[in-house]
Write a protein that holds these residues in place. Structure first.
Motif, PDB file in Angstrom:
ATOM      1  N   GLU A  12       0.867  -1.186   0.000  1.00  0.00           N
ATOM      2  CA  GLU A  12       0.000   0.000   0.000  1.00  0.00           C
ATOM      3  C   GLU A  12       0.896   1.226   0.000  1.00  0.00           C
ATOM      4  O   GLU A  12       1.766   1.351   0.874  1.00  0.00           O
ATOM      5  CB  GLU A  12      -0.897  -0.012   1.242  1.00  0.00           C
ATOM      6  N   ASP A  13       0.712   2.122  -0.973  1.00  0.00           N
ATOM      7  CA  ASP A  13       1.579   3.291  -1.062  1.00  0.00           C
ATOM      8  C   ASP A  13       1.088   4.484  -0.239  1.00  0.00           C
ATOM      9  O   ASP A  13       1.840   5.435  -0.041  1.00  0.00           O
ATOM     10  CB  ASP A  13       1.799   3.695  -2.519  1.00  0.00           C
ATOM     11  N   GLN A  14      -0.119   4.432   0.256  1.00  0.00           N
ATOM     12  CA  GLN A  14      -0.639   5.503   1.111  1.00  0.00           C
ATOM     13  C   GLN A  14      -0.377   5.137   2.577  1.00  0.00           C
ATOM     14  O   GLN A  14      -0.984   4.204   3.096  1.00  0.00           O
ATOM     15  CB  GLN A  14      -2.141   5.707   0.870  1.00  0.00           C
ATOM     16  N   MET A  15       0.525   5.868   3.224  1.00  0.00           N
ATOM     17  CA  MET A  15       1.009   5.475   4.545  1.00  0.00           C
ATOM     18  C   MET A  15      -0.110   5.317   5.580  1.00  0.00           C
ATOM     19  O   MET A  15      -0.107   4.344   6.332  1.00  0.00           O
ATOM     20  CB  MET A  15       2.052   6.478   5.046  1.00  0.00           C
ATOM     21  N   MET A  33       3.387  -8.145   7.101  1.00  0.00           N
ATOM     22  CA  MET A  33       4.712  -8.092   6.487  1.00  0.00           C
ATOM     23  C   MET A  33       4.744  -6.810   5.676  1.00  0.00           C
ATOM     24  O   MET A  33       3.985  -6.652   4.734  1.00  0.00           O
ATOM     25  CB  MET A  33       4.945  -9.320   5.598  1.00  0.00           C
ATOM     26  N   GLY A  34       5.610  -5.909   6.061  1.00  0.00           N
ATOM     27  CA  GLY A  34       5.645  -4.588   5.447  1.00  0.00           C
ATOM     28  C   GLY A  34       5.078  -3.581   6.425  1.00  0.00           C
ATOM     29  O   GLY A  34       5.302  -3.729   7.626  1.00  0.00           O
ATOM     30  N   PRO A  35       4.368  -2.623   5.970  1.00  0.00           N
ATOM     31  CA  PRO A  35       3.864  -2.471   4.617  1.00  0.00           C
ATOM     32  C   PRO A  35       4.950  -2.061   3.625  1.00  0.00           C
ATOM     33  O   PRO A  35       5.897  -1.381   3.983  1.00  0.00           O
ATOM     34  CB  PRO A  35       2.811  -1.380   4.753  1.00  0.00           C
ATOM     35  N   CYS A  36       4.756  -2.489   2.410  1.00  0.00           N
ATOM     36  CA  CYS A  36       5.627  -2.133   1.295  1.00  0.00           C
ATOM     37  C   CYS A  36       4.890  -1.109   0.441  1.00  0.00           C
ATOM     38  O   CYS A  36       3.697  -1.251   0.197  1.00  0.00           O
ATOM     39  CB  CYS A  36       5.946  -3.363   0.455  1.00  0.00           C
ATOM     40  N   LEU A  60       0.126   1.897  -7.341  1.00  0.00           N
ATOM     41  CA  LEU A  60       1.209   2.249  -6.420  1.00  0.00           C
ATOM     42  C   LEU A  60       1.859   3.584  -6.774  1.00  0.00           C
ATOM     43  O   LEU A  60       2.957   3.892  -6.329  1.00  0.00           O
ATOM     44  CB  LEU A  60       2.256   1.131  -6.393  1.00  0.00           C
ATOM     45  N   GLY A  61       1.167   4.382  -7.553  1.00  0.00           N
ATOM     46  CA  GLY A  61       1.648   5.715  -7.884  1.00  0.00           C
ATOM     47  C   GLY A  61       2.650   5.711  -9.031  1.00  0.00           C
ATOM     48  O   GLY A  61       3.235   4.679  -9.365  1.00  0.00           O
ATOM     49  N   ALA A  62       2.838   6.870  -9.622  1.00  0.00           N
ATOM     50  CA  ALA A  62       3.795   7.074 -10.714  1.00  0.00           C
ATOM     51  C   ALA A  62       3.588   6.079 -11.860  1.00  0.00           C
ATOM     52  O   ALA A  62       4.541   5.625 -12.482  1.00  0.00           O
ATOM     53  CB  ALA A  62       5.233   7.008 -10.199  1.00  0.00           C
ATOM     54  N   GLY A  63       2.327   5.696 -12.094  1.00  0.00           N
ATOM     55  CA  GLY A  63       2.012   4.811 -13.201  1.00  0.00           C
ATOM     56  C   GLY A  63       2.361   3.347 -12.972  1.00  0.00           C
ATOM     57  O   GLY A  63       2.314   2.557 -13.908  1.00  0.00           O
ATOM     58  N   THR A  64       2.705   2.966 -11.755  1.00  0.00           N
ATOM     59  CA  THR A  64       3.025   1.560 -11.480  1.00  0.00           C
ATOM     60  C   THR A  64       1.859   0.877 -10.776  1.00  0.00           C
ATOM     61  O   THR A  64       1.085   1.508 -10.070  1.00  0.00           O
ATOM     62  CB  THR A  64       4.296   1.408 -10.615  1.00  0.00           C
TER      63      THR A  64
END
Length: 123
Positions: A12-15, A33-36, A60-64
């Motif tokens: 998850e890219d949003q903290m 595990m993570g978060p990554c 996951l942001g930036a087009g990924t």
């Protein structure tokens, strides 16, 4: 490489959402595990341990997207679910037609049901 029977990979890219999801997993008796927050971070974690299941944010942001992570989990036969705040009209749905998709945010009841579906014995 080890296998963690209670470990749930969190991507998850949003903290704030990542922290909330991790805390919810702990309340349910799982070890997050993570978060990554990126593909590379998640794949690095998978180099050291295999989780019992995974919860993947799609974007996951930036087009990924988390598609490379899902592909690796599928190769290892690790159950996973995609969590998304977006429409299901996206290419990743076609790549993983049997995957579970859950709308974000995920409350504790929905998480409990989702984990039950993921961890249920096949067959």
């Amino acid at each position: 490489m080890t296998s963690d029977r209670s470990g749930i990979l969190v991507v998850e890219d949003q903290m704030l959402q990542a922290i909330h999801l991790s805390m919810s997993l702990e309340r349910e008796g799982y070890e997050p595990m993570g978060p990554c927050s990126s593909v590379d971070e998640a794949l690095d974690m998978l180099d050291t341990a295999t989780p019992a299941a995974a919860l993947l944010d799609i974007n996951l942001g930036a087009g990924t997207t988390s598609e490379p992570i899902a592909a690796e989990l599928a190769r290892r036969k690790v159950p996973f679910a995609f969590l998304t705040a977006y429409s299901r009209d996206i290419p990743i749905v076609e790549s993983f037609p049997d995957a579970i998709f859950e709308d974000k945010p995920v409350n504790d009841l929905k998480l409990r049901q989702l984990l039950g579906d993921l961890m249920a014995p096949a067959g």
